[in-house]
Design an enzyme around this catalytic site. Structure first.
Site, PDB file in Angstrom:
ATOM      1  N   ASP A  48      46.617  40.939  38.910  1.00 39.67           N
ATOM      2  CA  ASP A  48      45.890  41.131  37.960  1.00 39.67           C
ATOM      3  C   ASP A  48      46.309  41.825  36.632  1.00 39.67           C
ATOM      4  O   ASP A  48      47.154  42.986  36.872  1.00 39.67           O
ATOM      5  CB  ASP A  48      44.581  41.815  38.291  1.00 39.67           C
ATOM      6  CG  ASP A  48      43.415  41.891  37.268  1.00 39.67           C
ATOM      7  OD1 ASP A  48      43.712  41.937  36.157  1.00 39.67           O
ATOM      8  OD2 ASP A  48      42.203  42.185  37.741  1.00 39.67           O
TER       9      ASP A  48
ATOM     10  N   ASN B 242      43.959  48.843  50.938  1.00 35.44           N
ATOM     11  CA  ASN B 242      44.303  49.227  49.362  1.00 35.44           C
ATOM     12  C   ASN B 242      45.729  49.338  49.140  1.00 35.44           C
ATOM     13  O   ASN B 242      46.377  50.343  49.876  1.00 35.44           O
ATOM     14  CB  ASN B 242      43.399  50.245  49.039  1.00 35.44           C
ATOM     15  CG  ASN B 242      43.512  50.384  47.336  1.00 35.44           C
ATOM     16  OD1 ASN B 242      44.509  50.156  46.607  1.00 35.44           O
ATOM     17  ND2 ASN B 242      42.332  50.810  46.779  1.00 35.44           N
TER      18      ASN B 242
ATOM     19  N   THR C 135      52.273  29.929  44.995  1.00 39.13           N
ATOM     20  CA  THR C 135      50.875  30.570  45.489  1.00 39.13           C
ATOM     21  C   THR C 135      49.685  29.523  45.024  1.00 39.13           C
ATOM     22  O   THR C 135      50.297  28.454  44.395  1.00 39.13           O
ATOM     23  CB  THR C 135      50.609  31.720  44.932  1.00 39.13           C
ATOM     24  OG1 THR C 135      50.467  31.630  43.140  1.00 39.13           O
ATOM     25  CG2 THR C 135      51.934  32.868  44.920  1.00 39.13           C
ATOM     26  N   GLU C 136      48.555  29.968  45.170  1.00 38.50           N
ATOM     27  CA  GLU C 136      47.815  28.956  44.943  1.00 38.50           C
ATOM     28  C   GLU C 136      47.546  29.038  43.322  1.00 38.50           C
ATOM     29  O   GLU C 136      47.127  28.226  42.786  1.00 38.50           O
ATOM     30  CB  GLU C 136      46.241  29.293  45.528  1.00 38.50           C
ATOM     31  CG  GLU C 136      46.186  29.204  47.215  1.00 38.50           C
ATOM     32  CD  GLU C 136      46.653  30.216  47.855  1.00 38.50           C
ATOM     33  OE1 GLU C 136      46.457  30.440  49.172  1.00 38.50           O
ATOM     34  OE2 GLU C 136      47.432  31.036  47.350  1.00 38.50           O
ATOM     35  N   TYR C 137      47.417  30.263  42.867  1.00 42.18           N
ATOM     36  CA  TYR C 137      47.324  30.402  41.446  1.00 42.18           C
ATOM     37  C   TYR C 137      48.407  29.851  40.600  1.00 42.18           C
ATOM     38  O   TYR C 137      48.194  29.243  39.676  1.00 42.18           O
ATOM     39  CB  TYR C 137      47.341  31.957  40.955  1.00 42.18           C
ATOM     40  CG  TYR C 137      46.036  32.599  41.214  1.00 42.18           C
ATOM     41  CD1 TYR C 137      45.020  32.214  40.434  1.00 42.18           C
ATOM     42  CD2 TYR C 137      45.834  33.574  41.989  1.00 42.18           C
ATOM     43  CE1 TYR C 137      43.477  32.681  40.692  1.00 42.18           C
ATOM     44  CE2 TYR C 137      44.554  34.419  42.168  1.00 42.18           C
ATOM     45  CZ  TYR C 137      43.530  33.688  41.518  1.00 42.18           C
ATOM     46  OH  TYR C 137      42.425  34.554  41.782  1.00 42.18           O
ATOM     47  N   GLU C 138      49.823  29.968  41.161  1.00 38.18           N
ATOM     48  CA  GLU C 138      50.819  29.339  40.607  1.00 38.18           C
ATOM     49  C   GLU C 138      50.520  27.692  40.431  1.00 38.18           C
ATOM     50  O   GLU C 138      50.862  27.305  39.334  1.00 38.18           O
ATOM     51  CB  GLU C 138      51.969  29.664  41.595  1.00 38.18           C
ATOM     52  CG  GLU C 138      53.379  29.107  40.841  1.00 38.18           C
ATOM     53  CD  GLU C 138      54.559  29.302  41.498  1.00 38.18           C
ATOM     54  OE1 GLU C 138      55.883  29.115  41.200  1.00 38.18           O
ATOM     55  OE2 GLU C 138      54.297  30.353  42.505  1.00 38.18           O
TER      56      GLU C 138
ATOM     57  N   LYS D 292      43.914  45.417  29.178  1.00 43.86           N
ATOM     58  CA  LYS D 292      43.584  46.431  27.947  1.00 43.86           C
ATOM     59  C   LYS D 292      44.354  47.866  28.292  1.00 43.86           C
ATOM     60  O   LYS D 292      44.348  48.176  29.612  1.00 43.86           O
ATOM     61  CB  LYS D 292      42.093  46.947  28.505  1.00 43.86           C
ATOM     62  CG  LYS D 292      40.915  45.688  28.089  1.00 43.86           C
ATOM     63  CD  LYS D 292      39.562  46.110  28.033  1.00 43.86           C
ATOM     64  CE  LYS D 292      38.788  44.901  27.751  1.00 43.86           C
ATOM     65  NZ  LYS D 292      37.200  45.295  27.816  1.00 43.86           N
TER      66      LYS D 292
ATOM     67  N   GLU E 121      45.814  42.545  51.538  1.00 46.95           N
ATOM     68  CA  GLU E 121      44.703  42.062  50.825  1.00 46.95           C
ATOM     69  C   GLU E 121      43.586  43.140  50.860  1.00 46.95           C
ATOM     70  O   GLU E 121      43.367  43.384  51.864  1.00 46.95           O
ATOM     71  CB  GLU E 121      44.527  40.653  50.896  1.00 46.95           C
ATOM     72  CG  GLU E 121      43.290  40.133  50.177  1.00 46.95           C
ATOM     73  CD  GLU E 121      43.538  40.319  48.522  1.00 46.95           C
ATOM     74  OE1 GLU E 121      42.413  40.915  47.951  1.00 46.95           O
ATOM     75  OE2 GLU E 121      44.325  39.696  48.053  1.00 46.95           O
TER      76      GLU E 121
ATOM     77  N   ASP F  62      51.961  34.299  35.350  1.00 47.64           N
ATOM     78  CA  ASP F  62      51.966  33.245  34.299  1.00 47.64           C
ATOM     79  C   ASP F  62      51.494  33.867  33.085  1.00 47.64           C
ATOM     80  O   ASP F  62      51.253  33.047  31.969  1.00 47.64           O
ATOM     81  CB  ASP F  62      50.900  32.199  34.663  1.00 47.64           C
ATOM     82  CG  ASP F  62      49.456  32.688  34.511  1.00 47.64           C
ATOM     83  OD1 ASP F  62      49.286  33.804  35.054  1.00 47.64           O
ATOM     84  OD2 ASP F  62      48.600  32.063  33.699  1.00 47.64           O
TER      85      ASP F  62
END
Length: 213
Positions: free
Chosen positions: A118, A96, A191-194, A122, A69, A154
């Protein structure tokens, strides 16, 4: 993603070298020295707050894990999880992902996890997507022959792009789910986002792809 500034984060990271490895370039090609064993190594690129990688390490003590991370203010939450769990088979890197080949040698890693990266929607930001061909080349340079990427998102656009990117690179598509939470897949660790996105009714996409020799 808007990040809340945590000016104390860097000092905390430096206070726990047993969990967040300082100078990871020193262990390129010899991560067994960190874990004191020769177990397979899996890494998560963009580990966020660390829920996934921590639960994976708990569930699979026979595998070593490294969560990667970039952001200090995010990795400190993963650090808190690791301090609490105190898992011998999990470490974190505050680096990184574009520099992975500075820290890992060919054959160091058996599997790469990419979770809710992410999407960079674009076109001009295509090269920043973690499934862009340059990143695939980077992963291939540290993976064992036949190493795998396991990818979850997602974002339908990113998923479709990634499948095309994997295919164009000559990778083998081993598993594809267009609705993970309504599939027969077993052992999914969220995951948290999931959890957040699935509770909103968003469909979760998942695939497993393999580099071919």
């Amino acid at each position: 993603m808007r990040l809340r500034n945590k000016p104390w984060a860097k000092e905390k990271i430096e206070s726990y070298p047993q969990y967040i490895v300082p100078n990871p370039e020193n262990f390129k090609g010899k991560w067994h020295e960190v874990f004191h064993n020769n177990q397979p190594l899996h890494i998560e690129v963009g580990t966020g707050k660390g829920r996934f990688i921590t639960e994976m390490a708990k569930a699979n003590p026979h595998i070593n894990y490294i969560g990667i991370e970039l952001y200090d203010s995010v990795i400190v939450t993963a650090l808190d999880r690791l301090i609490e769990a105190d898992l011998p088979n999990l470490r974190l890197l505050n680096v990184n992902a574009a520099d992975l080949d500075k820290y890992f040698a060919k054959n160091d890693v058996e599997r790469v996890y990419l979770n809710f990266s992410d999407p960079w929607p674009k076109k001009r930001h295509e090269k920043r997507r973690l499934t862009y061909k340059d990143f695939l080349k980077l992963y291939e340079s540290i993976l064992v022959d036949g190493g795998e990427i396991h990818f979850k998102t997602d974002n339908q656009g990113l998923f479709e792009y990634s499948l095309m990117s994997f295919s164009a690179y000559g990778m083998l598509l081993k598993y594809i789910s267009l609705d993970l939470h309504n599939s027969d897949f077993e052992g999914n660790i969220m995951t948290e986002y999931e959890q957040k996105f699935s509770e909103k009714g968003n469909r979760i996409y998942r695939c497993e792809v393999k580099f071919q020799n």
